[in-house]
Scaffold this active site. Structure first.
Site, PDB file in Angstrom:
ATOM      1  N   SER A 184       0.794  -1.226   0.000  1.00  0.00           N
ATOM      2  CA  SER A 184       0.000   0.000   0.000  1.00  0.00           C
ATOM      3  C   SER A 184       0.828   1.279   0.000  1.00  0.00           C
ATOM      4  O   SER A 184       0.366   2.306  -0.483  1.00  0.00           O
ATOM      5  CB  SER A 184      -0.969   0.001   1.180  1.00  0.00           C
ATOM      6  OG  SER A 184      -0.295  -0.293   2.372  1.00  0.00           O
ATOM      7  N   HIS A 212      -5.630  -3.593  -2.223  1.00  0.00           N
ATOM      8  CA  HIS A 212      -5.363  -2.567  -3.244  1.00  0.00           C
ATOM      9  C   HIS A 212      -5.263  -3.156  -4.648  1.00  0.00           C
ATOM     10  O   HIS A 212      -4.970  -2.433  -5.595  1.00  0.00           O
ATOM     11  CB  HIS A 212      -4.057  -1.820  -2.944  1.00  0.00           C
ATOM     12  CG  HIS A 212      -4.169  -0.884  -1.784  1.00  0.00           C
ATOM     13  ND1 HIS A 212      -4.731   0.373  -1.886  1.00  0.00           N
ATOM     14  CD2 HIS A 212      -3.815  -1.035  -0.497  1.00  0.00           C
ATOM     15  CE1 HIS A 212      -4.692   0.964  -0.705  1.00  0.00           C
ATOM     16  NE2 HIS A 212      -4.138   0.131   0.163  1.00  0.00           N
ATOM     17  N   LYS A 243     -12.605  -0.081  -0.553  1.00  0.00           N
ATOM     18  CA  LYS A 243     -11.807   0.652  -1.549  1.00  0.00           C
ATOM     19  C   LYS A 243     -12.539   0.569  -2.897  1.00  0.00           C
ATOM     20  O   LYS A 243     -13.573   1.200  -3.055  1.00  0.00           O
ATOM     21  CB  LYS A 243     -10.374   0.101  -1.591  1.00  0.00           C
ATOM     22  CG  LYS A 243      -9.670   0.182  -0.217  1.00  0.00           C
ATOM     23  CD  LYS A 243      -8.198  -0.139  -0.307  1.00  0.00           C
ATOM     24  CE  LYS A 243      -7.546  -0.429   1.041  1.00  0.00           C
ATOM     25  NZ  LYS A 243      -7.555   0.669   2.013  1.00  0.00           N
TER      26      LYS A 243
HETATM   27  C1  LIG Z   1      -3.409  -3.911   2.398  1.00  0.00           C
HETATM   28  C2  LIG Z   1      -4.520  -3.528   3.316  1.00  0.00           C
HETATM   29  N1  LIG Z   1      -5.099  -4.452   4.079  1.00  0.00           N
HETATM   30  C3  LIG Z   1      -6.108  -4.173   4.913  1.00  0.00           C
HETATM   31  C4  LIG Z   1      -6.593  -2.881   5.022  1.00  0.00           C
HETATM   32  C5  LIG Z   1      -7.710  -2.596   5.974  1.00  0.00           C
HETATM   33  O1  LIG Z   1      -8.915  -2.585   5.277  1.00  0.00           O
HETATM   34  P1  LIG Z   1     -10.259  -2.214   6.033  1.00  0.00           P
HETATM   35  O2  LIG Z   1     -10.410  -0.743   5.933  1.00  0.00           O
HETATM   36  O3  LIG Z   1     -11.312  -2.978   5.317  1.00  0.00           O
HETATM   37  O4  LIG Z   1     -10.089  -2.688   7.439  1.00  0.00           O
HETATM   38  C6  LIG Z   1      -6.043  -1.871   4.246  1.00  0.00           C
HETATM   39  C7  LIG Z   1      -6.559  -0.486   4.372  1.00  0.00           C
HETATM   40  O5  LIG Z   1      -5.890   0.476   4.376  1.00  0.00           O
HETATM   41  C8  LIG Z   1      -4.973  -2.188   3.376  1.00  0.00           C
HETATM   42  O6  LIG Z   1      -4.400  -1.236   2.630  1.00  0.00           O
END
Ligand SMILES: Cc1ncc(COP(=O)(O)O)c(C=O)c1O
Length: 394
Positions: A184, A212, A243
């Protein structure tokens, strides 16, 4: 009344302000989109949301949520095994399994919860966990919650280190390899073909968090796994609905029937926390359908990403390479990244700056994210802002 705790917390907050890492919530007065109305700022172009397909305020996604709310109410007012579940949860889980190329899927209120469900539930007393050093915080915390027999944090995407660590693990250990699909903060992709090959050679299980990647990569938006032609070859995929897939909230695990069943029986965020609100389940389901029905959304996201990368380079910036819709520009010091993001906001462009401890010291950055909803005129206005803040003040 100020307690001792309040004054200690106050000092901690002062330290954040001094380090210029204190975060403010900026209030939006309109739905998420290519342009939003921001309190005290007026209209700004959004280059920092994960609204990759522009579906967060799509009329059909909104309508599906309203219909879900009207039909099922706000929720079951309890966890699913105690108070029942709604048909849209099953429909969404079927759609997520089909999308991921797995037998089954199970939803959670966030991908954070999904990761915290999968890793501890699948860790037994023999388990060795192999985790990329740049994995998302939710994976890091999920590993902390597990009690594996061994843990290897391998250098970012270093396949030699991963291979050596797998070879060194006890033969009869359960081996879990955890990786983001798209990292990310860097925007780069996991080396999934090599990871899957190593996993096969060492009888390990691969868990990919594709938050992502889904809705961004692959011919039909199925994510990093589709991008590499590995649909059906990755054991477990986790992802977010917050997202590209509607942008509300929610997460999921896509895996075999057995793994999803065990998560339903044992994972604590499933057993002790409410289900996804039906409005979110209905909106996310419609978002998935729209992505599949309208391939032009993915095409536009890709074209915008390609075009804006080129525009940034032409304007003298050096964005990190990548195939996803995340375009990081390394600035160096945290204060400089925050200052750049503030100057861009003054110019009407909303891009977030990230510094230590979110990214390593000295690699602070602004992270540009593309959306299918951005029109060429938004990109033109945004690049003008980037040009203007890079000119020395007159
Ligand atoms: C790679 C990754 N995993 C998990 C999450 C967390 O997602 P959620 O907002 O559904 O908890 C994010 C959010 O920023 C993320 O970028």
């Amino acid at each position: 009344m100020t307690t001792t705790l309040d004054s200690q917390v106050g000092s901690e907050l002062d330290a954040l302000r001094e380090a210029r890492t204190y975060k403010r919530f900026l209030t939006l007065e309109s739905p998420q989109g290519p342009v939003v109305r921001m309190e005290g700022r007026g209209e700004v172009i959004v280059l920092s949301s994960n609204n990759y397909l522009g579906l967060a305020a799509h009329p059909e996604v909104v309508r599906a949520g309203i219909e879900g709310l009207e039909r099922y109410g706000a929720g079951t007012a309890s966890v699913r095994f105690i108070c029942g579940t709604f048909a849209p949860h099953h429909e969404l889980e079927r759609a997520l399994a089909d999308l991921s190329g797995t037998e089954a899927a199970l939803t959670y209120v966030s991908c954070w919860n999904a990761n915290e469900a999968v890793v501890p539930t699948l860790t037994d007393e023999t388990t060795v966990i192999f985790t990329d050093e740049l994995n998302h915080a939710s994976i890091i915390d999920a590993v902390r919650l597990s009690r594996p027999a061994g843990k290897v944090i391998y250098p970012h995407s270093d396949m030699t280190a991963l291979g050596d660590a797998l070879a060194a693990a006890p033969r009869d250990a359960r081996k879990l390899i955890l990786t983001d699909g798209v990292f990310s903060m860097e925007g780069d992709l996991a080396k999934l073909p090599e990871i899957v090959e190593l996993a096969r050679a060492h009888d390990a299980t691969v868990v990919v968090d594709d938050s992502h990647g889904v809705g961004v990569l692959g011919e039909t938006g199925r994510g990093t796994v589709e991008h590499f032609g590995l649909l059906g070859e990755v054991d477990i995929i986790t992802g977010t609905l917050g997202k590209a897939l509607g942008g509300a909230a929610g997460g999921y695990v896509a895996a075999s029937e057995e793994v999803c069943d065990l998560l339903q029986q044992r994972s604590r965020p499933q057993l002790f926390s409410n289900a996804l609100p039906p409005t979110v389940a209905c909106s996310a389901l419609r978002a998935i359908e729209l992505m599949l029905e309208q391939p032009e959304l993915l095409a536009r996201l890709r074209e915008n990403t390609r075009a804006f990368r080129a525009m940034l380079s032409e304007a003298g910036y050096s964005p990190l390479d990548g195939e996803a819709a995340i375009i990081p520009i390394i600035v160096g010091e945290t204060a400089d990244a925050i200052a750049l993001s503030e100057r861009l906001l003054d110019e009407g462009v909303f891009v977030t700056g990230f510094g230590f401890p979110v990214v390593p010291e000295g690699t602070a950055r602004v992270r540009v994210q593309m959306s299918a909803a951005l029109e060429p005129e938004h990109l033109d206005r945004a690049i003008e802002a980037f040009r203007s803040v890079s000119r020395p003040p007159r």
